[in-house]
Design an enzyme around this catalytic site. Structure first.
Site, mmCIF file in Angstrom:
data_model
loop_
_atom_site.group_PDB
_atom_site.id
_atom_site.type_symbol
_atom_site.label_atom_id
_atom_site.label_comp_id
_atom_site.label_asym_id
_atom_site.label_seq_id
_atom_site.Cartn_x
_atom_site.Cartn_y
_atom_site.Cartn_z
ATOM 1 C CE LYS A 138 -8.008 -1.539 3.946
ATOM 2 N NZ LYS A 138 -6.622 -1.205 3.604
ATOM 3 C CE LYS B 282 -7.657 -3.801 7.214
ATOM 4 N NZ LYS B 282 -6.519 -3.160 6.630
ATOM 5 N NE ARG C 208 -7.227 4.642 8.549
ATOM 6 C CZ ARG C 208 -8.402 4.932 8.013
ATOM 7 N NH1 ARG C 208 -9.000 6.059 8.340
ATOM 8 N NH2 ARG C 208 -8.957 4.103 7.159
ATOM 9 C CB CYS D 15 -2.076 4.868 3.548
ATOM 10 S SG CYS D 15 -2.111 3.242 4.303
ATOM 11 C CB CYS E 22 -0.942 0.000 1.203
ATOM 12 S SG CYS E 22 -2.363 1.110 0.944
ATOM 13 C CB SER F 180 -5.816 -1.662 14.948
ATOM 14 O OG SER F 180 -6.591 -0.801 14.133
HETATM 15 C C1 PBG Z 1 -3.628 0.012 4.545
HETATM 16 C C2 PBG Z 1 -4.027 -0.794 5.714
HETATM 17 C C3 PBG Z 1 -4.795 -0.403 6.817
HETATM 18 C C4 PBG Z 1 -4.878 -1.511 7.654
HETATM 19 C C5 PBG Z 1 -4.145 -2.530 7.069
HETATM 20 N N1 PBG Z 1 -3.647 -2.067 5.860
HETATM 21 C C6 PBG Z 1 -5.367 0.903 7.179
HETATM 22 C C7 PBG Z 1 -6.340 1.580 6.342
HETATM 23 O O1 PBG Z 1 -6.853 1.040 5.358
HETATM 24 O O2 PBG Z 1 -6.598 2.727 6.671
HETATM 25 C C8 PBG Z 1 -5.637 -1.568 8.949
HETATM 26 C C9 PBG Z 1 -5.261 -2.664 9.868
HETATM 27 C C10 PBG Z 1 -5.789 -2.537 11.232
HETATM 28 O O3 PBG Z 1 -6.611 -1.661 11.564
HETATM 29 O O4 PBG Z 1 -5.376 -3.351 12.062
HETATM 30 N N2 PBG Z 1 -2.239 -0.020 4.348
#
Ligand code: PBG
Length: 320
Positions: free
Chosen positions: A191, A244, A201, A118, A116, A270
């Site tokens: 997702k 997810k 985050r 981000c 990713c 998380s």
């Molecule tokens: C994006 C990503 C996210 C998570 C895993 N990969 C965050 C998002 O999409 O904002 C979240 C995982 C979690 O909350 O444990 N790289």
């Protein structure tokens, strides 16, 4: 009278008729790896989970291996961010260094990377920004670069998580064209744009600086769209399909299990972890029992694989 209680009378008969069994073989443990040295920072909203620099991570990996957890999912936290996230395909980037380090020192541990942008973009979005939104097709080009650089570093599996359309197709093609036709893809297929990612985050420094992710991540109200999205990923060549978050989306996990002849994964995210930890800390629930019950529910819903921050704790119980 129907007497269903006959088969619940003793622990032995309950074991005999138990339909679902959780195992350490089901777990993938996420790891946050930060560029730099001497870093071992506890994430406040995720008690027990830390960000490590590579020089401090061996203790954690020794534990993962000793507990027989088969796989880790890596997230990189770079020192340098820019608008495109160019660090993601730097061959000396934190992810690439982490892959080489882990595969060299722990060759049997299965290493998966979250693919990713981000954590790597100055604006915190999962791709290239054009007119205040993420540009799908421009981002695909960079996803391919990132995936190839992970593959060259020796990763075992890639997991693209950005929810750009056409990701699996371009990732599969790029891998095949570069001599990595044996490298599998775990697709973050369904997702959702979820508030349950909050603590992550903070952990990964990846909150968007403007707007939200609703133009690329899915609407939590939609179930049929999830099937449609998983169908595209399946046809484009994903090896494993993921849902997810997990707990609020057990119905989606079951939908995928019933509809696809592929291993199904779920990501116990998380916020799900943080809720259980916080309530347990207050003494309001038995944290260990609620952890095991919720992991079991994901397995029962149809997940073959569970990505979870609880992996080490649950493994300790399961290995007893
Ligand atoms: C994006 C990503 C996210 C998570 C895993 N990969 C965050 C998002 O999409 O904002 C979240 C995982 C979690 O909350 O444990 N790289």
């Amino acid at each position: 009278m129907f007497r269903t209680r006959r088969l619940r009378k003793t622990p032995a008969i309950r074991r005999l008729v138990r339909e679902t069994n959780l195992s350490v073989d089901d777990f993938i443990y996420p790891l946050f790896i930060e560029e730099g040295t001497n870093i071992e920072t506890e994430i406040v909203s995720m008690p027990g989970i830390k960000r490590f620099s590579l020089d401090r991570i061996s203790k954690e990996l020794d534990e993962v291996v000793a507990l027989k957890i088969p796989a880790v999912l890596l997230f990189g936290i770079p020192s340098n961010k820019d608008t495109e996230g160019t660090e993601t395909w730097n061959e000396n980037g934190i992810m690439q260094k982490a892959i080489r380090f882990i595969k060299q020192k722990y060759p049997d541990l299965y290493v998966i990377t979250d693919v990713c942008f981000c954590e790597y973009t100055s604006h915190g979005h999962c791709g290239i920004i054009h007119e205040n939104d993420v540009d799908n097709d421009a981002t695909l080009v960079n996803i391919a670069k990132q995936v190839i650089s992970h593959a060259k570093a020796g990763v075992d599996m890639v997991a693209p998580s950005g929810m750009m359309d056409g990701t699996i197709e371009i990732v599969r093609q790029s891998l095949d064209n570069s001599g990595f036709s044996d490298l599998p893809i775990m697709a973050y297929s369904v997702k959702y744009a979820s508030a349950f990612y909050g603590p992550f985050r903070d952990a990964a420094d990846s909150a968007p600086t403007f707007g939200d992710r609703k133009t690329y991540q899915m609407d939590p109200a939609n179930r049929e769209e999830g099937l449609r999205k998983a169908t595209f990923d399946d046809e484009e060549g994903a090896d494993i399909l993921m849902v997810k978050p997990a707990l609020s989306y057990l119905d989606i996990i079951r939908d995928l299990k019933n509809n696809f002849d592929r291993p199904i994964a779920c990501y116990n995210v998380s916020g799900e972890y943080a809720m259980i930890k916080a309530a347990a800390e207050k003494g309001w629930i038995d944290g260990e029992k609620v952890m095991m019950e919720s992991l079991l529910s994901m397995k029962r819903a149809g997940a073959d694989i569970i990505i979870t921050y609880f992996a080490k704790e649950a493994a300790k119980i399961l290995n007893k």
